[in-house]
Every structure is written in C-alpha cells, then in structure tokens.
Design an enzyme around this catalytic site. Structure first.
Site, PDB file in Angstrom:
ATOM      1  N   VAL A  62       0.710  -1.079   0.076  1.00  0.00           N
ATOM      2  CA  VAL A  62       0.148  -0.236  -0.049  1.00  0.00           C
ATOM      3  C   VAL A  62       0.760   1.182   0.101  1.00  0.00           C
ATOM      4  O   VAL A  62       0.338   2.389  -0.361  1.00  0.00           O
ATOM      5  CB  VAL A  62      -1.020   0.249   1.224  1.00  0.00           C
ATOM      6  CG1 VAL A  62      -2.078  -1.032   0.984  1.00  0.00           C
ATOM      7  CG2 VAL A  62      -0.436  -0.077   2.494  1.00  0.00           C
ATOM      8  N   SER A 140      -7.027   3.670  15.203  1.00  0.00           N
ATOM      9  CA  SER A 140      -6.451   3.228  16.351  1.00  0.00           C
ATOM     10  C   SER A 140      -6.864   4.273  17.634  1.00  0.00           C
ATOM     11  O   SER A 140      -6.846   5.530  17.234  1.00  0.00           O
ATOM     12  CB  SER A 140      -5.206   2.986  16.509  1.00  0.00           C
ATOM     13  OG  SER A 140      -4.499   2.748  18.056  1.00  0.00           O
ATOM     14  N   TYR A 153       3.182   6.300  14.956  1.00  0.00           N
ATOM     15  CA  TYR A 153       1.969   5.444  14.732  1.00  0.00           C
ATOM     16  C   TYR A 153       0.759   6.465  14.880  1.00  0.00           C
ATOM     17  O   TYR A 153      -0.033   6.375  14.309  1.00  0.00           O
ATOM     18  CB  TYR A 153       2.260   4.453  15.712  1.00  0.00           C
ATOM     19  CG  TYR A 153       1.125   3.220  15.433  1.00  0.00           C
ATOM     20  CD1 TYR A 153       0.968   2.461  14.562  1.00  0.00           C
ATOM     21  CD2 TYR A 153      -0.008   3.414  16.523  1.00  0.00           C
ATOM     22  CE1 TYR A 153       0.102   1.454  14.590  1.00  0.00           C
ATOM     23  CE2 TYR A 153      -1.108   2.627  16.439  1.00  0.00           C
ATOM     24  CZ  TYR A 153      -1.076   1.349  15.338  1.00  0.00           C
ATOM     25  OH  TYR A 153      -2.090   0.727  15.439  1.00  0.00           O
ATOM     26  N   LYS A 157      -2.113   7.433  12.521  1.00  0.00           N
ATOM     27  CA  LYS A 157      -3.541   7.015  12.993  1.00  0.00           C
ATOM     28  C   LYS A 157      -4.533   8.278  13.125  1.00  0.00           C
ATOM     29  O   LYS A 157      -5.623   8.227  12.699  1.00  0.00           O
ATOM     30  CB  LYS A 157      -3.501   6.361  14.067  1.00  0.00           C
ATOM     31  CG  LYS A 157      -2.803   4.659  13.834  1.00  0.00           C
ATOM     32  CD  LYS A 157      -3.653   4.070  12.756  1.00  0.00           C
ATOM     33  CE  LYS A 157      -3.173   2.667  12.532  1.00  0.00           C
ATOM     34  NZ  LYS A 157      -4.004   1.888  11.470  1.00  0.00           N
ATOM     35  N   ILE A 186      -5.974  -5.272  20.843  1.00  0.00           N
ATOM     36  CA  ILE A 186      -6.560  -6.474  20.151  1.00  0.00           C
ATOM     37  C   ILE A 186      -5.331  -7.586  19.971  1.00  0.00           C
ATOM     38  O   ILE A 186      -4.336  -7.321  19.439  1.00  0.00           O
ATOM     39  CB  ILE A 186      -7.262  -6.160  18.917  1.00  0.00           C
ATOM     40  CG1 ILE A 186      -8.150  -4.931  19.006  1.00  0.00           C
ATOM     41  CG2 ILE A 186      -7.870  -7.510  18.373  1.00  0.00           C
ATOM     42  CD1 ILE A 186      -9.127  -5.015  19.782  1.00  0.00           C
TER      43      ILE A 186
HETATM   44  P1  NAI Z   1      -1.627  -7.715  11.661  1.00  0.00           P
HETATM   45  O1  NAI Z   1       0.015  -7.673  11.843  1.00  0.00           O
HETATM   46  O2  NAI Z   1      -1.889  -9.193  12.218  1.00  0.00           O
HETATM   47  O3  NAI Z   1      -2.132  -7.297  10.048  1.00  0.00           O
HETATM   48  C1  NAI Z   1      -1.786  -6.420   9.412  1.00  0.00           C
HETATM   49  C2  NAI Z   1      -1.675  -6.771   8.030  1.00  0.00           C
HETATM   50  O4  NAI Z   1      -1.200  -5.482   7.178  1.00  0.00           O
HETATM   51  C3  NAI Z   1      -0.684  -7.896   7.728  1.00  0.00           C
HETATM   52  O5  NAI Z   1      -1.207  -8.848   7.059  1.00  0.00           O
HETATM   53  C4  NAI Z   1       0.472  -7.195   6.965  1.00  0.00           C
HETATM   54  O6  NAI Z   1       0.890  -8.290   6.024  1.00  0.00           O
HETATM   55  C5  NAI Z   1      -0.381  -6.254   6.439  1.00  0.00           C
HETATM   56  N1  NAI Z   1       0.454  -5.170   5.856  1.00  0.00           N
HETATM   57  C6  NAI Z   1       1.449  -4.444   6.569  1.00  0.00           C
HETATM   58  N2  NAI Z   1       2.253  -3.825   5.714  1.00  0.00           N
HETATM   59  C7  NAI Z   1       1.512  -3.734   4.516  1.00  0.00           C
HETATM   60  C8  NAI Z   1       1.778  -3.238   3.259  1.00  0.00           C
HETATM   61  N3  NAI Z   1       2.666  -2.115   2.814  1.00  0.00           N
HETATM   62  N4  NAI Z   1       0.991  -3.520   2.140  1.00  0.00           N
HETATM   63  C9  NAI Z   1       0.045  -4.206   2.413  1.00  0.00           C
HETATM   64  N5  NAI Z   1      -0.354  -4.895   3.434  1.00  0.00           N
HETATM   65  C10 NAI Z   1       0.486  -4.843   4.588  1.00  0.00           C
HETATM   66  O7  NAI Z   1      -2.040  -6.683  12.646  1.00  0.00           O
HETATM   67  P2  NAI Z   1      -3.577  -6.196  13.181  1.00  0.00           P
HETATM   68  O8  NAI Z   1      -3.485  -6.009  14.647  1.00  0.00           O
HETATM   69  O9  NAI Z   1      -4.563  -7.060  12.543  1.00  0.00           O
HETATM   70  O10 NAI Z   1      -3.945  -4.804  12.491  1.00  0.00           O
HETATM   71  C11 NAI Z   1      -4.645  -4.219  11.697  1.00  0.00           C
HETATM   72  C12 NAI Z   1      -4.813  -2.966  11.804  1.00  0.00           C
HETATM   73  O11 NAI Z   1      -5.379  -2.586  12.934  1.00  0.00           O
HETATM   74  C13 NAI Z   1      -3.590  -2.044  11.640  1.00  0.00           C
HETATM   75  O12 NAI Z   1      -3.964  -0.913  10.724  1.00  0.00           O
HETATM   76  C14 NAI Z   1      -3.447  -1.632  12.751  1.00  0.00           C
HETATM   77  O13 NAI Z   1      -2.658  -0.460  13.040  1.00  0.00           O
HETATM   78  C15 NAI Z   1      -4.759  -1.722  13.505  1.00  0.00           C
HETATM   79  N6  NAI Z   1      -5.045  -1.577  14.922  1.00  0.00           N
HETATM   80  C16 NAI Z   1      -4.459  -2.826  15.561  1.00  0.00           C
HETATM   81  C17 NAI Z   1      -4.589  -3.044  17.008  1.00  0.00           C
HETATM   82  C18 NAI Z   1      -4.103  -3.866  17.721  1.00  0.00           C
HETATM   83  O14 NAI Z   1      -3.876  -3.797  18.950  1.00  0.00           O
HETATM   84  N7  NAI Z   1      -3.986  -5.148  17.328  1.00  0.00           N
HETATM   85  C19 NAI Z   1      -5.325  -1.786  17.940  1.00  0.00           C
HETATM   86  C20 NAI Z   1      -5.505  -0.652  16.928  1.00  0.00           C
HETATM   87  C21 NAI Z   1      -5.357  -0.497  15.596  1.00  0.00           C
END
Ligand code: NAI
Length: 246
Positions: A62, A140, A153, A157, A186
């Site tokens: 992205v 977030s 970050y 966000k 999460i």
């Molecule tokens: P995760 O690491 O399990 O999933 C993130 C996904 O984004 C992965 O599949 C990764 O390959 C993909 N990704 C990373 N860089 C990329 C790029 N340049 N192009 C395409 N895909 C890319 O993490 P999670 O926890 O599921 O996070 C999902 C979203 O939720 C993120 O935006 C994160 O910032 C947000 N978030 C997560 C929280 C948490 O506590 N886990 C809390 C608040 C927000």
C-alpha cells in the site's frame, strides 16, 4: 435468514492477518465475496483454503502507488465492482521520539496513512460512479490518546481520522459512506513483540480488564458495511477498545 452482505463484493486491504482476517471471515459468513489484498499473502494462503471459493487474493504494497493501482485494477477485473472497502493494512513499532529517524517516521506514515489515501483514491471513483459504497478505515485509539514511543504511529492514525472525515464530507453526497474504527489493544500478530509484563500492566489499566480479540472488532465493520444498520454513520469513529478511551 438473509445474510447482511449477500451478493456484495468487499475488498479488505491487510486482510491476511489479525483484524483484517477476522473481517474477511465475518463478511464471508454474511454472504460477501471478498478480495483480500496484502503484502504477505503467504500468511493468507495458509488459512484461505478453509474458506469457500468466494475469496480472491491480490498482492499489494500500500506504500507503493503503482502497486495499489495494479491491485485495484486486478480486483475490478475479477469482480467488476467493489461495494465495501476496508483499509486495515498497518505496521507497528516502538521508537522513542528522540531516537526516531526521518526514515522511520516516513515509513510508518507511508503505510498507515498514505496507504489509506492511495487505496481510497483508487477505489472511490468506482463507488461514486455507482452512487453506492462503504469505506471503513481502521485507525487506533492511540490516535486519540497518544502513546510513548509511538509518535509516528499516533501521527499516522490521527491522520486516518482526519482523512476519514474529509472523505466522508466529499463522498456522502454520492451515497458513499466513510467511517473509521479505532480499536483498543487487540490480540493479533501485531502485538507479538510485546512482553507478558507489558500486556499484564496494560490489561490492568483497562476498565474491561482484558484485551480484545479480532473477532470482537469484525462485527463493528459488518455493522458499518450493512444496510440499514450502517445507513446513518458518516465520518464517525467507533471504538471497540475495552474502555481504554471513553
Ligand atoms: P496484523 O499484523 O495481524 O495485520 C496487519 C496486516 O497488514 C498484515 O497482514 C500485513 O501483511 C499487512 N500489511 C502490512 N504492511 C503492508 C503493506 N505495506 N501493504 C499491504 N499490506 C500490509 O495486525 P492487526 O493487529 O490485525 O492490525 C490491523 C490494523 O489494525 C492495523 O492498521 C493496525 O494499526 C490496527 N490496529 C491494531 C490494534 C491491535 O491492538 N492489534 C489496535 C488498533 C489498531
């Protein structure tokens, strides 16, 4: 019983893991065809066969404009339309402000904010043309409260929340509704690097006393994507966050 997303096509960017994956599974269970776009499709290939055939995988970085354009073209070629876009791709690392290089800041903003802009700008014209669509940006709660070691970050966000509201203003007149979800902590692979002590201390701060699970965030996305459930949400930030921010 009628499924909430019957016959719809959803593009979930960052759908291979964590919250994105839970949204993919939830949307599929509600009848959607789902295009998963991610940097790391290997992770997805391990679990996607468990799902039925209404799923396609699309490689994307992205942070790269040409890659985003190619991915959206590919999804439209495969499915003709995109009814729902979920921007969920993201990275997280901790760096104290006094040690943060410009490259570290730019990389974070490039993926977590600019990536949301690039994908949305590419998808929105198709939704505007059809006068229908839902865009859900995963921000977030750290956008609202800040955090130590997270200047990059939190900036990205908070930018996502501003972008969401601007998009909501511009696109709602065309029937395209944009909203954000700002989850609290999460349990996903993103938090794997955190120590058990950090997690225990953080859990003690939460009114609910525990972190959330990805499957507890997905229904908020489903609500925003569905009709009539999400019909009146425009430019909102919803907070499944264990009470971390009220
Ligand atoms: P995760 O690491 O399990 O999933 C993130 C996904 O984004 C992965 O599949 C990764 O390959 C993909 N990704 C990373 N860089 C990329 C790029 N340049 N192009 C395409 N895909 C890319 O993490 P999670 O926890 O599921 O996070 C999902 C979203 O939720 C993120 O935006 C994160 O910032 C947000 N978030 C997560 C929280 C948490 O506590 N886990 C809390 C608040 C927000």
């Amino acid at each position: 019983m009628t499924q909430k997303l019957q016959g719809q096509v959803a593009l979930v960017v960052g759908g291979a893991s964590g919250i994105g994956r839970a949204i993919v599974e939830c949307f599929q269970a509600e009848g959607a065809t789902v295009a998963v776009a991610d940097f790391n499709l290997e992770a997805c290939r391990q679990w996607a066969p468990e799902l039925d055939s209404r799923i396609t995988l699309h490689a994307v970085d992205v942070a790269d404009e040409a890659s985003v354009q190619a991915m959206v073209d590919d999804v439209l070629k495969a499915h003709q339309n995109i009814d729902v876009l979920v921007n969920c791709a993201g990275i997280l690392d901790e760096t104290p402000l006094l040690e943060m290089s410009t490259e570290t800041f730019d990389r974070m903003v490039g993926i977590n904010l600019r990536g949301v802009f690039l994908v949305s700008r590419q998808v929105a014209p198709h939704m505007v043309e059809r006068k229908r669509g839902r865009i859900i940006n995963i921000a977030s709660q750290l956008a609202l409260k800040g955090g130590v070691g997270l200047a990059h970050y939190c900036s990205a966000k908070a930018g996502v929340l501003g972008l969401t509201k601007a998009m909501a203003h511009e696109l709602a007149p065309f029937g395209v509704l944009t909203n954000a979800i700002a989850p609290g902590p999460i349990l996903t692979p993103m938090l794997q690097g955190l120590s058990p002590q950090w997690i225990a201390d953080k859990e003690a701060e939460l009114p609910l006393g525990r972190f959330g699970m990805a499957k507890e965030v997905a229904p908020t996305a489903l609500m925003l994507a569905s009709s009539p459930d999400g019909n009146l949400y425009v430019g909102q930030t919803l907070g499944p966050n264990s009470g971390d921010v009220m």
